[in-house]
Motif scaffolding. Structure first.
Motif, short mmCIF file in Angstrom:
data_model
loop_
_atom_site.label_atom_id
_atom_site.label_comp_id
_atom_site.label_asym_id
_atom_site.label_seq_id
_atom_site.Cartn_x
_atom_site.Cartn_y
_atom_site.Cartn_z
N ASN A 1 1.93 0.16 -11.18
CA ASN A 1 1.56 1.40 -10.48
C ASN A 1 2.63 1.83 -9.49
OD1 ASN A 1 1.30 -0.54 -8.63
ND2 ASN A 1 -0.77 -0.04 -7.96
N MET A 2 3.51 0.90 -9.09
CA MET A 2 4.55 1.32 -8.15
C MET A 2 5.66 2.08 -8.86
SD MET A 2 5.17 -1.69 -5.46
CE MET A 2 6.48 -0.91 -4.57
N MET B 1 6.97 5.69 -8.85
CA MET B 1 7.74 6.26 -7.75
C MET B 1 9.19 6.52 -8.14
SD MET B 1 6.58 4.15 -4.51
CE MET B 1 4.92 3.76 -4.14
N ASN C 1 2.50 4.37 -1.08
CA ASN C 1 2.25 5.20 -2.26
C ASN C 1 3.15 6.43 -2.25
OD1 ASN C 1 1.30 6.91 -0.38
ND2 ASN C 1 -0.86 6.52 -0.80
N MET C 2 2.90 7.30 -3.20
CA MET C 2 3.76 8.47 -3.35
C MET C 2 3.83 9.31 -2.08
SD MET C 2 5.41 8.61 -6.10
CE MET C 2 5.90 10.30 -6.24
N ASP C 3 2.63 9.52 -1.47
CA ASP C 3 2.62 10.35 -0.25
C ASP C 3 3.60 9.80 0.77
OD1 ASP C 3 0.85 11.94 -1.32
OD2 ASP C 3 -0.89 11.31 -0.11
N ASP C 4 3.51 8.48 0.94
CA ASP C 4 4.37 7.86 1.94
C ASP C 4 5.82 8.04 1.55
OD1 ASP C 4 2.20 6.84 3.42
OD2 ASP C 4 1.89 5.38 1.82
N GLY D 1 0.81 -1.23 0.00
CA GLY D 1 0.00 0.00 0.00
C GLY D 1 0.83 1.26 0.00
#
Length: 1711
Positions: A1352-1353, A1356, A1292-1295, A1290
């Motif tokens: 989708n990863m 990053m 994502n970019m924010d993390d 899970g």
């Protein structure tokens, strides 16, 4: 009647009549013939009647006028003999009732004549009497005539006649009224409506009365007229009358026929209208008269009181009051007030004496007094008559002492006068009789020298008056001395006796009635119950009314009584009189007590108490009692002031004892007289017999007894009894032999008094206890501040009372022990000792007493008895606590096995020993506890185990003695072992107890409340143990904290598996987290002051020399312990409902610890964090490991194998089974992945918060600013890879952004200068710190994950590039940490700089390498293309490249160049590929700028740069140009024109202006970067004349290159010419010369090249530009430099071809 109407009697009558008539005729034969004839015809008449009628008597009566006639005529003769004969005959007829009314009238007329002639007076009276008594025929006028006749005879001169007539009048008056009574009897059945009597004195008003009544009315009315000296209405013919006789008659009528007046309104009217005014009028002389007042003062001479009338009036008044107070309420009020006035001192002695006698008459009639009270005292606006009477008696008695009696003026005046000044001995005659032969005292009262003998006057209870009976006296009698006093004294005694016996009788009736009604009330039938209710309510009303009357009576009289009795008591010299007075006071006190009239009761008791003590004895209780302040208080009663005379000090009593007063400061000694002892006995008697009604007055009684006991020197012995003390104890106590023999008796009575308390009802017993308590309080007050012997009377008696009431100890236990506890706190040691002695004796006695039911079955009582033992714990005196602990020890030894429910209290006593109570007490108590833990754990109820835990814990908290604290932690470990071994039995018992309590609670409807409630009771026991250890874990002493912490985590580890699964919830929340909270709080608030030494000579290590550092250790221990439990017991905790919440809390604790400003704690927190993150996810199904996951922390594990073969003990839910629940074939509760993920995300959030908070630079900096340490940051970053494995799905970019921020901040943190030598590599080594390694590792993990991750990863990647590039920038621009000033390591001397920045170059370079590697892998990736990664890389590299020599490290720019070259070699093809999309548009200018900044750097090479180095650097520049020529220009058609232009300009610049101005002349040749210039120029040229023009674009590039080159040459030549001209003879600078040579060479080369090129490839414009150079070249010819000249030659030669341009080619344009 039967006697006169029987046949024989009739026959006899006839015979007698005939013989009388014959005798008459014989007598009158000679002298009076008519009479004779009449007599003879009478005989015939009689015979005829007898013959003709059967009813002979009736017939005779009918003809009685004729029958009587002969006799009347006979009387008319006035011959004595004949008259006598006739009168006798007439009387005989009358007695047979054969006289008719007419006949009777005739007879009376005849008698009147005889009277007027003074004949046969006695016979006349007799006849009248017979006539009126035998029948009722005489009425009205006849009757009045007859009565007047008697009156007339009364006033004759003859004494006998006179007296006989008086008697006859009395009898006749009586007869008249008796007739009326008889008439009423006859008419009783016929009820008439009474007609209202008109208020006039007219005779007509009697018209409603019957005949007899009318006669009586007229008679009474005339008697009043006569007494009033008015003319009679009816008794016509009266000649004279005396008042005394009239008053006597009135009195007798009123006395004998009260009902007549009460039943008939007419008579009542007479009473009101006639009698009362008359009496009041006659009283007037007595009222106005004042003895000794001079007549001249008043205008009219005052009539003197006249004894006979006055005395008779008083008698009338007595009757009126006795019989008619109900009719004559107002009048009686006046009479009584008058009576009271007659007692005044200014009235004559005889008047006062008769008045007292009259009052005495009322005093013996309690019912009458009650009526007064109801009619007057209880009415609102009425005189308080009853009160006035009593007060008057009191005043009267006082006045007798104060006013000299007239009997002996000389002595008494003299005594009275002398006495005002002070006490004078009694006058010589004061009752000493026979001086020679011993003194015999007459009974008497003596007060201030006035001596009054006591006479015996009447039997008690009857008012036999002496002077009121002196009807024959005309002169006032002389009254013996003491008579009035004696009567008044008896009045008081009778009054008291009457009132008390009446009220007590009625009270008794009421009580028995109440009992019977309540008993009957339980009858079955409904109706009777209702009746009973009715009767009960009536009963109640009646009782309320009665009670009001009783209370009013007592309230009205007690003041006066008390004043008088106290005075008499003081004055009495006679034992019997004293006894009577005391008895009166005692009965009054008892009565007031029964009625609940507290004030009056206390007043009487106070009087007795005062009598018991020596005069003027200072006893506060008596002087401050509200009501009964006897001394010098005057009670104002309805305007009458009753002065209370204070008792006189002189004593006529024999002194029997001398002792010390009980006071704070005893002054001298006091004496007790026999009267004091007598009073004391009364007091004891009162307490003994009436203890039940004493209520609050017990205080007075006991206070007095206490003082007497003290004066007599009685001291308490064991059990509380008082014994005569030894002479040694009271040196000033002197006792006569008389009192010595009394003492044992008194002591005995005293003990009996308290023994009899067992018969008191509960309320009274409470009053007794309360009184003893307040007495004791006073004794305590008195004993404050001195260590003299205190009065222990009250304490001793409390003990005695408690011991005798042991059978109902419950009701008095609380007040009793409550007070003794107060005594135990007293500063006076003797007092305190006795209090403790009494208390412990009572407790031991209570526990050994044979109660019913026995104590074992009556737990409540047992607890009640033990409670005071516990309460003693609140007392701080060590001696008391020692007694208490001794008592506990005795109880443990004697009843240790049977304590049962008493255990909590006993344990409480041990637990109550406080820190400040000295080591010895703590040791003693701790020994008791050790005894309990070793011997009594198995015998006590399991419910008490928790208390044992609490107590042991409390000893742990004592800070007197470290060893005790540590031992008690050991005890807790032993106790936990005991729980473990006996687990099953304890659990069973606790569950049983729990069920019982639950049931009780449900019945009461309350919630069962105990600590840790929802958990099963056995688990609660463990929880309490854990909680106790938890408390010790936050003890102020580090040693205790450490020991407790280890014990806590060990017990949870070793025995935790016994807990029910659900209980773990409580362990986590209530024990572990609670502990963490407290530790966190204490640590954060701990003191930072340095601790010098640990007490004694112990040195403290610098890492522990502040409280804060010591707490840090605790925090580390605790957090590690909790984390370990979470780790090892995860399989138990995970299935709990709110594991995730617990997880959050744990993470929160880890976070706060990690963020604490303490390196030790924060690092440990991260270790714990790592530990809980290493947990493997719960294993599914049956592959459960048999031991918990191995963690790097050793944990005591007690988990048996699942088979259950080696369980510690078997219980229904043994550990094996508990584990089995999770590992058996049925699937356990599977915590789903989702929840698991949530846990990891929570961990991630925590990690993020720790990271962001800890690395955020502070706003301001000073000495104390906390900056996290490198190991901490390293550990923090090292956690990420492990954590990431769980959350990567899970992530994502924010993390990623968050992560980046933290990595960036962490890297930026500087190092404190004192730590730097250990962390920093020396500057020359290119080594990374572990933190930097960790950061790169983290990014590496990420990058690898993205690499294999889903599509989708991969978006990053750019972010990772950004992050790395940011690190790359550190090489030139180290990061700032807030506003912190950091010194660079190179120039930091360790001792100067606070903070040292790291050497970031190795890190930045490593980052750069990573970037290049990563780019190589991902260059073609969509995200990388879209997000302009290449541009960013170039932009980042531009910084070190443009700095070049200015970079902190030379390696940096070199690496940057090589990296740039590698990146471009990969990136440019990609860029070309995407040329059309415009995604790389912005990259080209950036790239151009970068080339520009690097190739033409503004930084100057260092002076020490060697030539070899310089050449190496030049080679690098050449490589760059090669890249341009190989990778960029060939693909010009895919590249923006502007970019190509920029490149051209740059090459152009390189090809010409390419030398540095800073070189020395000598080196200049080498430093001119000639290789570089050459390369530039060649490239330029190469692209100027590229033959393969495939696109217009390429041609364009060449044209552009040419024009740039030519323009450049032109500029250089122009400048040179200018400079040459200006310089004159001076040669130009070397570099300028070189430059011009180079330009000239270039021109020649260019022209050569142009010629070689195919003509169609050369733009005409270019030729023009070339030709334009020519003039300029020519101008250079003047130049002085030979080198320039030779070059110029070479340049000019080629121009020959331009002299004649080939026209044909140009025209064709294409051949």
């Amino acid at each position: 009647m039967s006697g006169t109407s029987s046949p024989e009697a009739v026959k006899k009558l006839l015979e007698n009549m005939q013989s009388d008539l014959r005798a008459l005729s014989l007598e009158c034969k000679k002298k009076f013939p008519p009479v004779k004839e009449a007599a003879e015809s009478g005989i015939i008449k009689v015979k005829t009647i007898a013959a003709r009628n059967t009813e002979i008597l009736a017939a005779l009566k009918e003809n009685s006028s004729e029958v009587v006639q002969p006799f009347l005529m006979g009387c008319g003769t006035k011959e004595p003999k004949i008259t006598q004969l006739c009168l006798a005959a007439i009387q005989r007829l009358m007695s047979h009732e054969v006289v008719s009314e007419t006949a009777a009238g005739n007879i009376i007329n005849m008698l009147w004549q005889l009277m007027e002639n003074s004949l046969e007076e006695l016979k006349l009276l007799q006849t009248v009497l017979v006539l009126l008594t035998t029948n009722t025929v005489v009425h009205d006028e006849a009757l009045s005539k007859a009565i007047v006749l008697c009156f007339r005879l009364h006033f004759t001169k003859d004494n006998i006649t006179n007296n006989t007539a008086a008697a006859t009048v009395r009898q006749v008056v009586t007869v008249v009224f008796e007739r009326m009574v008889a008439e009423d009897e006859r008419h009783r059945d016929i009820i008439e409506q009474p007609v209202l009597v008109q208020g006039n004195s007219n005779r007509r008003s009697v018209s409603t009365l019957k005949p007899c009544a009318k006669d009586a009315y007229m008679l009474f009315q005339d008697l009043c007229q006569l007494v009033n000296a008015d003319a009679p209405y009816w008794l016509v013919g009266m000649t004279e009358m005396t008042r005394t006789f009239g008053l006597e008659l009135l009195e007798s009528v009123l006395n004998d026929f009260p009902q007549v007046f009460l039943q008939h309104q007419e008579f009542s009217f007479l009473l009101k209208e006639r009698v009362c005014p008359l009496v009041i009028k006659l009283f007037s002389p007595n009222i106005k008269f004042r003895q000794g007042s001079s007549t001249s003062s008043s205008p009219a001479p005052v009539e003197k009181p006249y004894f006979p009338i006055c005395m008779r009036l008083l008698r009338v008044v007595s009757v009126l009051i006795k019989q008619f107070y109900s009719l004559l309420v107002t009048e009686c009020e006046i009479f009584l007030s008058l009576l009271v006035k007659f007692l005044d001192a200014d009235k004559p002695q005889w008047l006062r004496a008769v008045a007292v006698e009259s009052i005495h008459r009322f005093c013996v009639q309690p019912q009458l007094l009650r009526s007064f009270c109801q009619s007057y005292d209880m009415k609102q606006h009425s005189t308080k008559v009853f009160r006035d009477i009593v007060n008057a008696l009191g005043s009267f008695i006082q006045s007798l002492f104060l006013v000299p009696p007239t009997g002996n003026p000389a002595t008494s005046n003299q005594a009275g006068n002398n006495n005002l000044g002070g006490s004078v001995s009694a006058p010589a005659n004061s009752g000493m009789v026979g001086i020679g032969g011993g003194v015999t005292l007459l009974p008497a009262f003596e007060y201030r020298g006035t001596w009054i003998p006591i006479l015996t006057i009447t039997v008690q209870g009857s008012a036999k008056a002496t002077y009121l009976e002196m009807l024959d006296k005309v002169e006032p009698p002389t009254i013996p001395e003491g008579y009035a006093m004696s009567v008044a004294f008896h009045c008081l005694l009778d009054l008291v006796r009457g009132i008390t016996s009446m009220i007590e009788g009625e009270l008794g009736e009421v009580e028995t009635e109440c009992q019977t009604t309540t008993e009957e009330g339980s009858s079955p039938t409904q109706s009777t119950e209702q009746q009973d209710l009715q009767s009960t309510s009536d009963q109640m009303d009646k009782e309320i009314v009665s009670r009001a009357v009783w209370e009013e009576m007592v309230n009205a009289c007690w003041c006066g009584l008390l004043a008088a009795l106290s005075l008499l008591l003081d004055a009495s010299t006679d034992e019997a009189a004293t006894e009577n007075i005391l008895k009166a006071e005692l009965t009054m006190a008892a009565l007031c007590g029964r009625l609940g009239l507290v004030t009056s009761r206390d007043a009487f008791i106070t009087a007795i108490c005062k009598g018991s003590l020596p005069p003027h004895y200072a006893l506060t209780v008596l002087n401050t009692t509200t009501a009964a302040t006897l001394s010098s208080k005057s009670y104002s009663v309805q305007g009458q002031s009753v002065m209370m005379i204070s008792p006189s000090s002189e004593s006529h009593q024999q002194v029997v004892a001398v002792g010390q007063p009980l006071a704070v400061q005893p002054q001298g000694t006091v004496m007790l007289t026999s009267k004091n002892i007598q009073c004391m006995r009364t007091l004891l008697n009162l307490a003994h017999c009436h203890g039940a009604v004493l209520g609050t007055s017990w205080q007075l009684v006991l206070a007095t007894l206490q003082h007497l006991v003290w004066i007599l020197g009685l001291k308490p012995s064991s059990g509380g009894a008082l014994k005569p003390g030894r002479a040694v104890e009271g040196p000033s106590t002197v006792l006569t032999t008389a009192v010595m023999t009394d003492l044992p008796v008194i002591s005995n009575i005293l003990s009996r008094l308290f023994e009899s308390s067992q018969y008191l009802d509960d309320v009274s017993l409470h009053h007794l206890i309360n009184a003893l308590c307040s007495l004791s309080l006073e004794a305590m007050d008195m004993a404050y501040g001195n260590n003299k012997e205190p009065s222990l009377f009250a304490v001793a008696k409390l003990l005695e009372t408690g011991l005798v009431n042991m059978h109902r100890i419950e009701i008095l236990w609380r007040p009793l022990t409550g007070h003794l506890l107060e005594v135990c706190q007293h500063p006076n040691s003797r007092m305190r000792e006795w209090g403790a002695e009494a208390l412990t004796s009572l407790i031991k006695a209570g526990l050994t007493f044979n109660h019913d039911p026995p104590l074992s079955q009556n737990q409540r009582l047992q607890l009640l008895l033990l409670n005071p033992l516990k309460e003693m714990s609140n007392i701080n005196h060590p001696d008391i606590r020692l007694k208490q602990l001794e008592c506990v020890l005795q109880i443990l030894q004697s009843q240790g096995d049977s304590l049962g429910p008493g255990w909590p209290l006993v344990l409480g006593v041990m637990g109550a020993i406080r820190n400040d109570q000295g080591e010895s007490l703590i040791r003693t108590a701790f020994q008791c506890l050790q005894l309990v833990v070793t011997d009594f754990l198995p015998t006590m109820p399991c419910t008490c185990l928790q208390i044992v835990v609490d107590v042991a814990g409390s000893f742990g908290l004592h800070n007197q003695e470290l060893n005790i604290s540590l031992t008690s932690i050991g005890l807790l470990w032993n106790i936990s072992d005991y729980f473990f071994q006996r687990g099953e039995t304890i659990e069973k018992e606790l569950n049983k107890e729990e069920a019982a309590q639950q049931k009780q609670a449900e019945e009461k409807g309350v919630v069962l409340n105990r600590p840790f409630h929802p958990a099963p009771p056995f688990d609660c026991l463990w929880l309490c143990l854990y909680a106790k250890l938890g408390e010790l874990c936050v003890d102020p002493r580090p040693a205790v904290r450490k020991s407790a912490g280890q014990t806590l985590f060990s017990t949870i580890g070793a025995h935790g598996t016994l807990l029910q699964h659900s209980t773990w919830h409580t362990v986590i929340w209530k024990v572990l987290f609670h502990l963490l909270d407290r530790v966190r709080e204490s640590s954060t608030t701990a003191d930072k002051e340095k601790i010098e030494s640990g007490g004694g000579n112990i040195l403290i290590h610098h890492s522990r020399d502040t409280a804060e550092k010591q707490w840090a250790e605790t925090w580390v221990l605790t957090l590690a312990g909790v984390a370990r439990i979470f780790n090892t017991r995860r399989y138990l905790l995970q299935p709990l409902g709110d594991f995730s919440r617990a997880w959050d809390v744990l993470l929160d604790h880890i976070q706060s610890a990690a963020l604490s400003k303490n390196n030790e704690v924060s690092l440990a927190a991260l270790k714990s964090f790592q530990e809980i993150l290493q947990i493997v996810s719960p294993v599914r199904d049956s592959d459960k490991p048999e031991t918990p996951p191995v963690v790097n922390v050793p944990v005591p594990v007690l988990i048996g194998p699942i088979s259950g073969m080696s369980r510690p003990f078997v219980r229904t839910d043994s550990i094996g089974e508990k584990l089995g629940r999770y590992s058996s074939s049925e699937p356990p509760i599977v915590t789903d992945e989702l929840e698991d993920l949530n846990l990891w995300w929570a961990a991630w959030n925590t990690w993020y918060r720790i990271g962001s908070e800890s690395t955020k630079p502070p706003i301001t900096f000073d000495k104390l600013t906390f900056i996290p340490s490198q190991p901490f940051l390293t550990a923090l970053i090292q956690i990420f890879p492990a954590l990431y494995q769980h959350i990567k799905t899970g992530f994502n970019m924010d993390d990623l952004q968050k992560l980046g921020v933290i990595l960036h901040s962490a890297i930026s943190v500087p190092i404190s200068s004192d730590a730097s030598p250990f962390i920093l590599p020396s500057y020359t080594e290119a080594v990374l710190t572990s933190l930097q390694e960790a950061v790169l590792t983290a990014l590496d993990v990420l990058q690898k994950a993205i690499c294999v991750g889903p599509e989708n990863m991969q978006i990053m990647y750019p972010a990772i590039f950004d992050q790395l590039l940011a690190f790359v920038e550190f090489s030139c621009k180290p990061p700032q940490y807030g506003q912190l000033e950091t010194k660079h390591i190179a120039n930091a001397k360790y001792n100067q700089a606070e903070w040292v920045a790291l050497n970031y170059v190795p890190f930045a370079e490593r980052s750069l390498e990573v970037v290049v590697d990563l780019y190589q892998k991902t260059a073609c990736h969509k995200a990388v293309v879209n997000e302009k990664v290449l541009q960013n890389i170039i932009k980042t590299l531009r910084v070190p490249l443009s700095l070049k020599y200015s970079c902190p490290s030379e390696s940096t720019w070199k690496l940057a160049v090589s990296s740039l070259l590698r990146v471009l070699s990969i990136g440019l093809p990609v860029a070309r590929q995407h040329a059309s999309s415009g995604k790389f548009d912005s990259m080209w200018p950036e790239l151009a700028n970068t080339f520009e900044d690097f190739l033409f750097t503004k930084s100057i090479p260092p002076d020490n740069l060697s030539i070899q180095e310089f050449q190496r650097n030049e080679n690098i520049d050449v490589e760059v140009v090669q890249l341009i020529s190989n990778e960029i220009l060939p693909y010009a058609n895919f590249i923006p024109k502007e970019f190509v232009g920029q490149i051209m300009t740059m090459l152009n610049k390189g090809s010409i202006h390419s030398q540095s101005s800073s070189f020395t002349e000598a080196e200049i040749d080498i430093r001119l970067r000639e290789e570089f210039s050459k390369m530039c120029f060649e490239t330029l040229l190469q692209f100027s004349f590229s033959n393969k023009v495939t696109t217009p674009q390429e041609g364009y590039i060449s044209r552009m290159a040419l024009s740039v080159l030519l323009k450049r040459s032109q500029d250089v030549l122009h400048r040179y010419i200018e400079d040459e001209r200006l310089s004159g003879k001076c040669p130009l600078p070397r570099q300028q010369v070189t430059e011009i040579i180079f330009v000239l060479k270039a021109v020649s080369t260019l022209i050569d090249s142009l010629k070689k090129t195919q003509p169609e490839n050369v733009d005409g414009n270019t030729w023009a530009q070339v030709i334009a150079l020519y003039p300029t070249l020519v101008e250079c010819i003047t130049c002085s430099s030979s080198e320039v000249c030779s070059a110029l030659k070479e340049a000019l030669v080629p121009f020959k071809d331009f002299m004649q341009p080939p026209a044909s080619r140009v025209q064709n344009g294409e051949s």
